[in-house]
Design a protein around this motif. Sequence first.
Motif, PDB file in Angstrom:
ATOM      1  N   GLU A  80      -6.398  -2.258   1.862  1.00  0.00           N
ATOM      2  CA  GLU A  80      -5.636  -1.041   1.566  1.00  0.00           C
ATOM      3  C   GLU A  80      -4.922  -1.149   0.210  1.00  0.00           C
ATOM      4  OE1 GLU A  80      -2.646   1.980   4.011  1.00  0.00           O
ATOM      5  OE2 GLU A  80      -2.787  -0.120   4.608  1.00  0.00           O
ATOM      6  N   THR A  81      -4.349  -2.330  -0.049  1.00  0.00           N
ATOM      7  CA  THR A  81      -3.638  -2.539  -1.318  1.00  0.00           C
ATOM      8  C   THR A  81      -4.609  -2.546  -2.493  1.00  0.00           C
ATOM      9  OG1 THR A  81      -1.973  -3.852  -0.152  1.00  0.00           O
ATOM     10  CG2 THR A  81      -2.018  -4.055  -2.538  1.00  0.00           C
TER      11      THR A  81
ATOM     12  N   GLN B   5      -7.556  -1.110  -2.666  1.00  0.00           N
ATOM     13  CA  GLN B   5      -8.055   0.249  -2.857  1.00  0.00           C
ATOM     14  C   GLN B   5      -7.021   1.100  -3.598  1.00  0.00           C
ATOM     15  OE1 GLN B   5     -11.310   1.936  -1.592  1.00  0.00           O
ATOM     16  NE2 GLN B   5     -10.422   2.785  -3.461  1.00  0.00           N
ATOM     17  N   ALA B   6      -5.759   0.972  -3.208  1.00  0.00           N
ATOM     18  CA  ALA B   6      -4.689   1.746  -3.859  1.00  0.00           C
ATOM     19  C   ALA B   6      -4.528   1.331  -5.324  1.00  0.00           C
ATOM     20  CB  ALA B   6      -3.372   1.558  -3.108  1.00  0.00           C
TER      21      ALA B   6
ATOM     22  N   LYS C 157       1.100   4.062  -2.952  1.00  0.00           N
ATOM     23  CA  LYS C 157       0.819   5.468  -2.650  1.00  0.00           C
ATOM     24  C   LYS C 157       1.898   6.374  -3.255  1.00  0.00           C
ATOM     25  CE  LYS C 157       0.654   8.598   1.330  1.00  0.00           C
ATOM     26  NZ  LYS C 157       0.811   8.683   2.799  1.00  0.00           N
TER      27      LYS C 157
ATOM     28  N   THR D 123      -7.362   2.861  -7.333  1.00  0.00           N
ATOM     29  CA  THR D 123      -7.117   4.305  -7.500  1.00  0.00           C
ATOM     30  C   THR D 123      -6.066   4.542  -8.582  1.00  0.00           C
ATOM     31  OG1 THR D 123      -7.693   4.723  -5.197  1.00  0.00           O
ATOM     32  CG2 THR D 123      -6.396   6.416  -6.307  1.00  0.00           C
TER      33      THR D 123
ATOM     34  N   ALA E 171       0.832  -1.208   0.000  1.00  0.00           N
ATOM     35  CA  ALA E 171       0.000   0.000   0.000  1.00  0.00           C
ATOM     36  C   ALA E 171       0.868   1.260   0.000  1.00  0.00           C
ATOM     37  CB  ALA E 171      -0.931  -0.006   1.211  1.00  0.00           C
TER      38      ALA E 171
END
Length: 354
Positions: A211-212, A214-215, A192, A218, A188
């Motif tokens: 988290e990973t 979602q990243a 970012k 994105t 993550a």
Amino acid sequence: MQVDMTSLFKTVVAHKASDLHIVAGSEPQVRIDGRLIPLNLPKLTGEEIQDICYTLLTEKQKKEFEENLELDFAFTVPNVGRFRANYYKTLDNVAAAFRIIPTKIPSIDELGAPQIFKNLIKREKGLILVTGPTGSGKSTTLAAMLNEINETEHKHIITVEDPVEFIHENKKSLFSHRELGLDTKSYANALKYALREDPDVILIGEMRDKETIQAALTAAETGHLVFGTLHTNSAPGTINRIIDVFTGDEQPQIRAQLATSLVAVISQALLPKIGGGRIAVHEILVNTPAISNLIRENKIHQIYSQMQLGHQQTGMQTQTKVLQKLLLNKVIDKDTALKYSNKPEELANFIKNI
């Protein structure tokens, strides 16, 4: 007879094995065409295994292994090959599993992969997922796809892996290989900051957590081509797995992001062939407008029938269709097909009618 790691690795390469296993109380064993085969060597004790395995470690790695009782790393043996290693403990003895990583990265054509792979990698942005169980060749497929980009386009490609497996030589593209623990603290975190490193393509070794994922979504939405892996057995099952990582109130947003940013899901398995060797079977889901609507409207259960309908125009294919073709061409046998099938009842009906 004295056993040393370099000799063992040479044996793995000579036998065209995929893996080497070293466990106390057993002779070293190799996996060839999916089957474990003992080598004609003495059984090793825990102390012997620790002695020979520790020769590959730095002091920092020894400390990490002794603290965590697990260790993943990759390394190159000069003039032999590159390997991925996992050290672990069993009954308080050191044990190890090694996987060979080809130093020559195969092309998509050399893998015999569907030609749609070449079309998918030409996309400027979006998410391409390669899924399947451990040992199904996901890393090799991804390496071949990145190699195709490397040979045809001028791109900055960032890979984030645990550990780094295939090391790409810069051809037309520029590679930044990043290893968890060595070059970055987490997937993550790396994702970012990757967005500030001017990437065109990002490879995520494993989409392990919310988290990973979602990243990754994105990054795919913001104009990058993102490759990722998951341990799922079917293309529609992959969509469910991603959505299920999130809480109920988060899921509509994730479905909307997936519907927009997903390019394709390639779900693969390696099956033993009649007469020896293995063949990759690919289920391919391509995100058409119809598929996108089904994801957005939470009608994932209807994706499979849509894949059956649209295969000629879109390049989609179900695993069952591929297994049927391999059976008719006598590449695999019926027992193998049924054992690996995601839809054994559907396949069994076909076999009855052959």
